[in-house]
Design a protein around this motif. Structure first.
Motif, PDB file in Angstrom:
ATOM      1  N   GLN A  74      14.335 -21.387  35.462  1.00 18.17           N
ATOM      2  CA  GLN A  74      14.274 -22.440  36.471  1.00 18.17           C
ATOM      3  C   GLN A  74      13.387 -23.595  36.006  1.00 18.17           C
ATOM      4  O   GLN A  74      13.712 -24.779  36.207  1.00 18.17           O
ATOM      5  CB  GLN A  74      13.735 -21.870  37.799  1.00 18.17           C
ATOM      6  N   GLU A  75      12.281 -23.254  35.353  1.00 19.46           N
ATOM      7  CA  GLU A  75      11.388 -24.284  34.846  1.00 19.46           C
ATOM      8  C   GLU A  75      12.097 -25.105  33.773  1.00 19.46           C
ATOM      9  O   GLU A  75      11.931 -26.334  33.708  1.00 19.46           O
ATOM     10  CB  GLU A  75      10.119 -23.634  34.274  1.00 19.46           C
ATOM     11  N   TYR A  76      12.890 -24.442  32.947  1.00 18.43           N
ATOM     12  CA  TYR A  76      13.604 -25.176  31.894  1.00 18.43           C
ATOM     13  C   TYR A  76      14.664 -26.092  32.498  1.00 18.43           C
ATOM     14  O   TYR A  76      14.854 -27.229  32.033  1.00 18.43           O
ATOM     15  CB  TYR A  76      14.230 -24.214  30.893  1.00 18.43           C
ATOM     16  N   PHE A 129      21.394 -24.922  31.371  1.00 15.92           N
ATOM     17  CA  PHE A 129      21.098 -25.108  29.955  1.00 15.92           C
ATOM     18  C   PHE A 129      20.301 -23.939  29.386  1.00 15.92           C
ATOM     19  O   PHE A 129      19.349 -23.449  30.012  1.00 15.92           O
ATOM     20  CB  PHE A 129      20.304 -26.403  29.746  1.00 15.92           C
ATOM     21  N   LEU A 130      20.730 -23.516  28.201  1.00 14.21           N
ATOM     22  CA  LEU A 130      19.934 -22.589  27.403  1.00 14.21           C
ATOM     23  C   LEU A 130      18.780 -23.359  26.773  1.00 14.21           C
ATOM     24  O   LEU A 130      18.804 -24.596  26.700  1.00 14.21           O
ATOM     25  CB  LEU A 130      20.784 -21.971  26.304  1.00 14.21           C
ATOM     26  N   GLY A 131      17.782 -22.667  26.298  1.00 12.79           N
ATOM     27  CA  GLY A 131      16.672 -23.339  25.641  1.00 12.79           C
ATOM     28  C   GLY A 131      17.000 -23.740  24.216  1.00 12.79           C
ATOM     29  O   GLY A 131      18.107 -23.502  23.721  1.00 12.79           O
ATOM     30  N   ALA A 188      12.415 -19.572  23.482  1.00 11.70           N
ATOM     31  CA  ALA A 188      11.483 -20.532  24.080  1.00 11.70           C
ATOM     32  C   ALA A 188      11.454 -20.468  25.601  1.00 11.70           C
ATOM     33  O   ALA A 188      10.546 -21.036  26.219  1.00 11.70           O
ATOM     34  CB  ALA A 188      11.853 -21.949  23.646  1.00 11.70           C
ATOM     35  N   VAL A 189      12.418 -19.778  26.216  1.00 11.67           N
ATOM     36  CA  VAL A 189      12.507 -19.720  27.674  1.00 11.67           C
ATOM     37  C   VAL A 189      12.375 -18.259  28.108  1.00 11.67           C
ATOM     38  O   VAL A 189      13.286 -17.454  27.876  1.00 11.67           O
ATOM     39  CB  VAL A 189      13.827 -20.322  28.188  1.00 11.67           C
ATOM     40  N   HIS A 190      11.251 -17.931  28.710  1.00 10.12           N
ATOM     41  CA  HIS A 190      10.998 -16.549  29.103  1.00 10.12           C
ATOM     42  C   HIS A 190      11.975 -16.113  30.194  1.00 10.12           C
ATOM     43  O   HIS A 190      12.189 -16.816  31.175  1.00 10.12           O
ATOM     44  CB  HIS A 190       9.558 -16.399  29.621  1.00 10.12           C
ATOM     45  N   GLY A 191      12.580 -14.944  30.004  1.00  6.98           N
ATOM     46  CA  GLY A 191      13.472 -14.385  31.022  1.00  6.98           C
ATOM     47  C   GLY A 191      14.870 -14.971  31.025  1.00  6.98           C
ATOM     48  O   GLY A 191      15.663 -14.637  31.912  1.00  6.98           O
ATOM     49  N   ALA A 192      15.189 -15.823  30.053  1.00  6.40           N
ATOM     50  CA  ALA A 192      16.515 -16.442  30.015  1.00  6.40           C
ATOM     51  C   ALA A 192      17.452 -15.580  29.183  1.00  6.40           C
ATOM     52  O   ALA A 192      17.398 -15.587  27.956  1.00  6.40           O
ATOM     53  CB  ALA A 192      16.435 -17.844  29.427  1.00  6.40           C
ATOM     54  N   ARG A 193      18.275 -14.812  29.841  1.00  2.00           N
ATOM     55  CA  ARG A 193      19.283 -14.003  29.153  1.00  2.00           C
ATOM     56  C   ARG A 193      20.550 -14.056  29.988  1.00  2.00           C
ATOM     57  O   ARG A 193      20.549 -13.659  31.150  1.00  2.00           O
ATOM     58  CB  ARG A 193      18.816 -12.575  28.953  1.00  2.00           C
ATOM     59  N   TYR A 194      21.611 -14.543  29.386  1.00  2.75           N
ATOM     60  CA  TYR A 194      22.848 -14.777  30.121  1.00  2.75           C
ATOM     61  C   TYR A 194      23.967 -13.920  29.541  1.00  2.75           C
ATOM     62  O   TYR A 194      24.000 -13.645  28.338  1.00  2.75           O
ATOM     63  CB  TYR A 194      23.259 -16.251  30.024  1.00  2.75           C
ATOM     64  N   THR A 195      24.883 -13.507  30.403  1.00  2.60           N
ATOM     65  CA  THR A 195      26.065 -12.760  29.967  1.00  2.60           C
ATOM     66  C   THR A 195      27.312 -13.484  30.464  1.00  2.60           C
ATOM     67  O   THR A 195      27.271 -14.197  31.476  1.00  2.60           O
ATOM     68  CB  THR A 195      26.065 -11.321  30.512  1.00  2.60           C
TER      69      THR A 195
END
Length: 605
Positions: free
Chosen positions: A357-359, A448-450, A470-477
């Motif tokens: 969310q921050e990203y 957006f991905l980091g 670079a983005v904590h907790g960002a994992r997408y499927t």
């Protein structure tokens, strides 16, 4: 397969009827119009392309009107116009796209960004007109809606093979444009894993050939690439599915639109190494805004460097001059301090974010800031400095074409890091697209991905995965993944049976560049000096001329068109290439002139 020949005519086979093939027809017409029929043999022109003649696949007039060009209407042309005509005399149908717009009822605002289908309509018109005017001069022109699958030397001519017939030609012009290509190792592995687990993987492709209907409403779609193909994907699955960009009242730049979904949109999760899309073009008028003046990378400075060093090293000799021009332009337009253009291109380097969310918040702010900077025109020091970089690129293109840059530096520096730097800063979309993607990000349609994202397949879940360290907790499927980029312009990877056949029989060879004591196979064909002819494996050259993308071994960049009124050594060079080929071919067709043997052509030095 039937073989057709004619011994009483000089036959020219044009393979590819897109922009480059169309420019060749127009240039051939210009040469035919300047000589009397008695000065040459009767000409027959065979034009081969299964795609629409004139536009080719990329510019097909029937494509979605949502697809925009990324140059203003004043820029593109497939025929000489304005100042270009001082070097390349016009034919009887030689006009630019902007000149055509007024007669066709299109928007003729020089600063507008036209649709690709409109440019395709211009190309189709020019192709038809050039063909008709050639016929009016006694030249036979036949358009054949077939793919050329093979080219074989045959009794001092060439047998041009299609699925249904073989035609003999005295000269061949290759204007084959973008070609489907084999996947590189990484994407090929992803494609194989996707097939094994029932996932949908879309490799690099021309946007008009991609079936976006496969991405269902609300489905996650992983996207690799935030360049121009991304914007095509983005607009087609949003506005193309009934979504509406509503104009806000008195909006700040970057907040011009609110997006109202139709409910049919997929969820795009997009990434690139920078972490950001290409920056938008400025609203300052001109392909290079008029106030941009290079004070250091000047012709005089370049000539001095060439006199002292013969061939130049980009990083040592040219980049310092470019940096000075970029910095001085930044200061001239009100910037203070040091402008680090490399850092400007990678705004998120060495940063991290506590959550996705921050990203997203950071990216939306970046989009809004970029839009504001573009809307400011000459009021943005950053955008004007970027345009100085763009002006420098045009000068570097000339030096590459004139072989003034060492091959090792071309490979390592120009193509290695300068090309992606300039592409991301100066080859972006019109401002409208950045405004639209900002609205889609605010609406949650685009996420957006980091920076430096990693893509793969989770074999336990049976899904594509992507994340950024670079983005904590960002994992997408997702069950879908698309490479939002064009096929690589590399002849050794081309799927084309024509290209593969020419390479296999030694009729064509890829260019090889020496760097660091090693030989590197380059993207384009090995060709002679202009007019560019294929160099065979035995180092001879016959009458096979090359135009366009496959000249990347001797030309840097893949400009979509010539610049109307542009420099024939620089931004209008594609017209010079077409003209040089047409001039040599008409000379060879002169009455009574000996035609060179394909097998015994002069040895190339």
């Amino acid at each position: 397969m039937e073989s057709v020949s004619n011994q009483h005519e000089y036959v020219i086979a044009v393979v590819g009827a897109g922009p480059r093939g169309t420019s060749f027809l127009e240039r051939l017409l210009a040469h035919v119009e300047r000589c009397s029929p008695g000065q040459r043999r009767k000409l027959r022109v065979l034009v081969f392309d299964p795609a629409p003649h004139g536009s080719g696949r990329v510019w097909a007039p029937q494509q979605s009107p949502l697809y925009l060009m990324n140059t203003p209407a004043s820029f593109p042309t497939a025929a000489p116009s304005g100042g270009t005509r001082r070097s390349l005399p016009a034919s009887s149908c030689s006009i630019s796209f902007l000149e055509f717009c007024a007669s066709a009822g299109f928007d003729d605002d020089a600063a507008s960004y036209p649709t690709r289908s409109q440019y395709g309509t211009y190309l189709a018109w020019l192709n038809k007109e050039a063909s008709a005017h050639l016929r009016g001069r006694g030249v036979s022109v036949e358009h054949i809606a077939e793919e050329v699958t093979g080219l074989v030397p045959h009794n001092d001519q060439y047998l041009v093979e299609t699925a249904h017939a073989g035609r003999t030609a005295d000269a061949v012009v290759l204007a084959i444009g973008h070609l489907e290509a084999d996947l590189a190792a990484g994407p090929a592995h992803l494609a194989a894993e996707a097939e094994q687990h029932g996932l949908h993987y879309q490799g690099p492709a021309i946007p008009t050939t991609v079936d976006y209907r496969l991405f269902g409403p609300g489905e996650n779609v992983l996207v690799r690439g935030l360049g121009l193909n991304f914007f095509d994907l983005m607009i087609q699955v949003t506005a193309g599915r009934g979504g509406q960009f509503r104009l806000n009242q008195d909006p700040a730049p970057g907040q011009r639109y609110t997006y109202e979904p139709s409910g049919k949109e997929p969820h795009l999760i997009a990434g690139s190494r920078r972490g950001t899309p290409y920056r938008a073009k400025t609203l300052a008028p001109g392909f290079v805004p008029g106030g941009i003046r290079l004070q250091h990378l000047t012709p005089q400075a370049i000539n001095t460097l060439i006199t002292n060093h013969h061939q130049l090293d980009f990083t040592t000799h040219l980049w310092p001059l470019i940096e000075q021009d970029v910095q001085e332009t930044y200061t001239q337009y009100g910037g203070s301090g040091v402008f680090d253009v490399i850092a400007f291109a990678k705004p998120f380097q060495h940063q991290s974010w506590a959550s996705p969310q921050e990203y997203q918040h950071t990216l939306i702010q970046w989009l809004e800031d970029d839009a504001a900077s573009s809307a400011a025109g000459t009021g943005s020091p950053e955008k004007m400095a970027t345009n100085a970089l763009h002006a420098a690129r045009l000068e570097i293109k000339k030096l590459v074409a004139e072989q003034s840059i060492r091959q090792s530096s071309l490979l390592r520096d120009v193509e290695g890091w300068f090309e992606p730097l300039v592409e991301g800063l100066a080859s972006g979309p019109p401002l409208q697209r950045i405004e639209e993607v900002a609205a889609l990000a605010r609406a949650g349609i685009v996420e957006f991905l980091g920076p430096e994202p990693v893509y793969g397949v989770d074999t336990t879940q049976g899904a594509f995965i992507a994340d950024s360290a670079a983005v904590h907790g960002a994992r997408y499927t997702a069950e879908h993944m698309i490479e939002a980029m064009m096929p690589p312009n590399r002849v050794s990877q081309a799927k084309s049976p024509l290209v593969r056949g020419m390479l296999a029989q030694g009729l064509a060879t890829p260019a090889v560049i020496e760097s660091g004591g090693q030989a590197h196979v380059h993207r384009g064909f090995n060709v002679t000096a202009q007019p560019h002819r294929l160099i065979h494996a035995d180092r001879t050259a016959g009458q096979i001329y090359v135009l366009g993308l496959q000249l990347s071994s001797v030309q840097w960049g893949t400009a979509i068109a010539a610049e109307a009124g542009g420099d024939t050594r620089g931004s209008a060079r594609s017209l010079t290439d077409a003209d040089a080929a047409a001039a040599e071919i008409t000379s060879a067709a002169a009455q009574g002139q000996h035609l060179p043997s394909v097998q015994n052509a002069a040895r190339v030095q």
